[in-house]
Design an enzyme around this catalytic site. Structure first.
Site, PDB file in Angstrom:
ATOM      1  N   SER A  30       0.825  -1.216   0.000  1.00  0.00           N
ATOM      2  CA  SER A  30       0.000   0.000   0.000  1.00  0.00           C
ATOM      3  C   SER A  30       0.853   1.257   0.000  1.00  0.00           C
ATOM      4  O   SER A  30       1.697   1.432   0.882  1.00  0.00           O
ATOM      5  CB  SER A  30      -0.861   0.058   1.270  1.00  0.00           C
ATOM      6  OG  SER A  30      -1.863  -0.883   1.242  1.00  0.00           O
ATOM      7  N   HIS A  61      -3.753  -0.061  -4.431  1.00  0.00           N
ATOM      8  CA  HIS A  61      -3.166  -1.235  -5.074  1.00  0.00           C
ATOM      9  C   HIS A  61      -3.529  -1.194  -6.551  1.00  0.00           C
ATOM     10  O   HIS A  61      -4.650  -1.513  -6.939  1.00  0.00           O
ATOM     11  CB  HIS A  61      -3.668  -2.529  -4.413  1.00  0.00           C
ATOM     12  CG  HIS A  61      -3.057  -2.765  -3.072  1.00  0.00           C
ATOM     13  ND1 HIS A  61      -1.977  -3.590  -2.886  1.00  0.00           N
ATOM     14  CD2 HIS A  61      -3.344  -2.248  -1.865  1.00  0.00           C
ATOM     15  CE1 HIS A  61      -1.633  -3.586  -1.608  1.00  0.00           C
ATOM     16  NE2 HIS A  61      -2.456  -2.777  -0.969  1.00  0.00           N
ATOM     17  N   HIS A  83      -5.442  -9.609  -0.657  1.00  0.00           N
ATOM     18  CA  HIS A  83      -5.351  -9.893   0.778  1.00  0.00           C
ATOM     19  C   HIS A  83      -6.363 -10.959   1.186  1.00  0.00           C
ATOM     20  O   HIS A  83      -7.432 -11.069   0.584  1.00  0.00           O
ATOM     21  CB  HIS A  83      -5.651  -8.621   1.576  1.00  0.00           C
ATOM     22  CG  HIS A  83      -4.742  -7.471   1.259  1.00  0.00           C
ATOM     23  ND1 HIS A  83      -4.935  -6.659   0.167  1.00  0.00           N
ATOM     24  CD2 HIS A  83      -3.614  -7.030   1.873  1.00  0.00           C
ATOM     25  CE1 HIS A  83      -3.965  -5.746   0.126  1.00  0.00           C
ATOM     26  NE2 HIS A  83      -3.152  -5.952   1.148  1.00  0.00           N
ATOM     27  N   ALA A 113       2.868  -1.859   3.988  1.00  0.00           N
ATOM     28  CA  ALA A 113       2.639  -0.801   4.972  1.00  0.00           C
ATOM     29  C   ALA A 113       2.319  -1.500   6.282  1.00  0.00           C
ATOM     30  O   ALA A 113       1.644  -2.531   6.283  1.00  0.00           O
ATOM     31  CB  ALA A 113       1.480   0.077   4.540  1.00  0.00           C
ATOM     32  N   MET A 203      -1.280  -6.716   7.503  1.00  0.00           N
ATOM     33  CA  MET A 203      -2.328  -7.658   7.096  1.00  0.00           C
ATOM     34  C   MET A 203      -1.951  -8.445   5.841  1.00  0.00           C
ATOM     35  O   MET A 203      -2.825  -8.896   5.101  1.00  0.00           O
ATOM     36  CB  MET A 203      -3.634  -6.896   6.846  1.00  0.00           C
ATOM     37  CG  MET A 203      -4.059  -6.015   8.003  1.00  0.00           C
ATOM     38  SD  MET A 203      -5.463  -5.010   7.542  1.00  0.00           S
ATOM     39  CE  MET A 203      -5.546  -3.867   8.935  1.00  0.00           C
ATOM     40  N   SER A 204      -0.661  -8.579   5.583  1.00  0.00           N
ATOM     41  CA  SER A 204      -0.254  -9.256   4.346  1.00  0.00           C
ATOM     42  C   SER A 204       1.043 -10.021   4.572  1.00  0.00           C
ATOM     43  O   SER A 204       1.392 -10.343   5.702  1.00  0.00           O
ATOM     44  CB  SER A 204      -0.077  -8.210   3.236  1.00  0.00           C
ATOM     45  OG  SER A 204       1.001  -7.353   3.529  1.00  0.00           O
ATOM     46  N   ASN A 227       2.179   4.334  10.420  1.00  0.00           N
ATOM     47  CA  ASN A 227       1.487   4.895  11.594  1.00  0.00           C
ATOM     48  C   ASN A 227       1.958   4.126  12.813  1.00  0.00           C
ATOM     49  O   ASN A 227       2.463   3.007  12.686  1.00  0.00           O
ATOM     50  CB  ASN A 227      -0.037   4.723  11.435  1.00  0.00           C
ATOM     51  CG  ASN A 227      -0.414   3.261  11.228  1.00  0.00           C
ATOM     52  OD1 ASN A 227      -0.299   2.736  10.114  1.00  0.00           O
ATOM     53  ND2 ASN A 227      -0.814   2.592  12.279  1.00  0.00           N
TER      54      ASN A 227
HETATM   55  N1  HPA Z   1      -2.256  -2.287  11.559  1.00  0.00           N
HETATM   56  C1  HPA Z   1      -2.383  -3.236  10.601  1.00  0.00           C
HETATM   57  N2  HPA Z   1      -2.050  -3.018   9.342  1.00  0.00           N
HETATM   58  C2  HPA Z   1      -1.556  -1.819   9.014  1.00  0.00           C
HETATM   59  C3  HPA Z   1      -1.400  -0.799   9.959  1.00  0.00           C
HETATM   60  C4  HPA Z   1      -1.764  -1.054  11.307  1.00  0.00           C
HETATM   61  O1  HPA Z   1      -1.651  -0.201  12.218  1.00  0.00           O
HETATM   62  N3  HPA Z   1      -0.875   0.271   9.300  1.00  0.00           N
HETATM   63  C5  HPA Z   1      -0.728  -0.113   8.002  1.00  0.00           C
HETATM   64  N4  HPA Z   1      -1.134  -1.375   7.823  1.00  0.00           N
END
Ligand code: HPA
Length: 267
Positions: A30, A61, A83, A113, A203-204, A227
């Protein structure tokens, strides 16, 4: 399920588009798709024109394959991945990397990400993945494929670090926890992950690393910490924030990978 049969049309299609000559495959997460624009002599193929490749519906994506040269090395880059949380099976999620392996591409760089758990991380931190914790409740291997150990290749990791030094890019290292998503974690879940030894959460990536490694591919990875994870950050998380920080970090990320790919190729 026969793991190789489901990728036959994809292998043929990739070969037709010239992906078979690539020495290194990249999966761009991402907000990290900008790297594809640094690829020279690029041939861009929309996923719509590739048989057997599942198409992502997640914003950020792009859904295209870029075949060309990065740092003088033939590469194939997947700009956009699918995903598990979109409803794809673990076999569909790993189809592209299994096809790359079948084409003889024996090095893979997975990028994503991720939320930062380690207190030393800030939004924009780049983290080399040293290992993972699979919290997705799925994995792509059949019993006879189960290998020992972690898929993350230490020598490729060292090459990434060397590239970061050469490119004057700060590169941290740490453990990636892969969760199913699509919801971001609760603060309690992030405390659990921290206690377990995770430095970042996303998540990947995990299933792709396992499948590629089982197919004999050497795997490296970079997370862009977009983040601070829930409860560590003060405010709520958003996909827009993830995309924006990804874009802001793009120049460091691109420089890192341009330097890294030739080193990975030689490692
Ligand atoms: N959690 C899960 N997946 C993510 C996050 C997160 O804080 N930031 C970017 N992908």
């Amino acid at each position: 399920m026969n793991a190789s049969k489901d990728i036959q049309p994809l292998i043929a299609s990739l070969q037709q588009h010239g992906a078979g000559q690539a020495r290194v495959a990249l999966v761009l997460g991402s907000g990290l798709g900008l790297l594809a624009e640094r690829i020279e002599k690029a041939k861009i193929v929309s996923y719509a024109d590739i048989e057997g490749l599942p198409k992502s519906g997640v914003p950020g994506h792009a859904g295209r394959l870029v075949i060309g040269e990065l740092g003088g090395v033939r590469v194939v880059a997947q700009q956009g991945r699918v995903h598990l949380y979109e409803g794809w099976s673990v076999f569909e999620v790993t189809r592209a990397v299994r096809a790359f392996a079948a084409l003889g591409i024996d090095k893979l760089v997975l990028t994503n990400a991720a939320g930062g758990i380690a207190r030393r991380f800030r939004p924009g931190t780049l983290m080399r993945i040293t290992d993972h914790i699979n919290m997705q409740g799925r994995q792509p291997l059949a019993r006879e494929q189960r290998g020992a150990g972690s898929p993350w290749d230490a020598a490729l990791g060292a090459a990434l670090q060397q590239a970061a030094d050469a490119a004057h890019v700060r590169l941290e290292s740490g453990v990636y926890a892969g969760l199913l998503g699509p919801t971001y974690e609760t603060p309690a879940e992030v405390r659990m992950l921290e206690w377990m030894g995770a430095d970042a959460v996303g998540m990947s990536t995990v299933a792709e690393a396992l499948a590629a490694h089982a197919a004999g591919v050497r795997v490296a990875g970079v997370s862009c910490i977009t983040n601070l994870a829930a409860g560590i950050s003060a405010g709520p998380l958003s996909h827009e924030e993830v995309m924006e920080v990804g874009r802001q970090t793009a120049s460091d990320f691109c420089r890192l990978l341009e330097h890294a790919v030739p080193l990975l190729d030689r490692s």
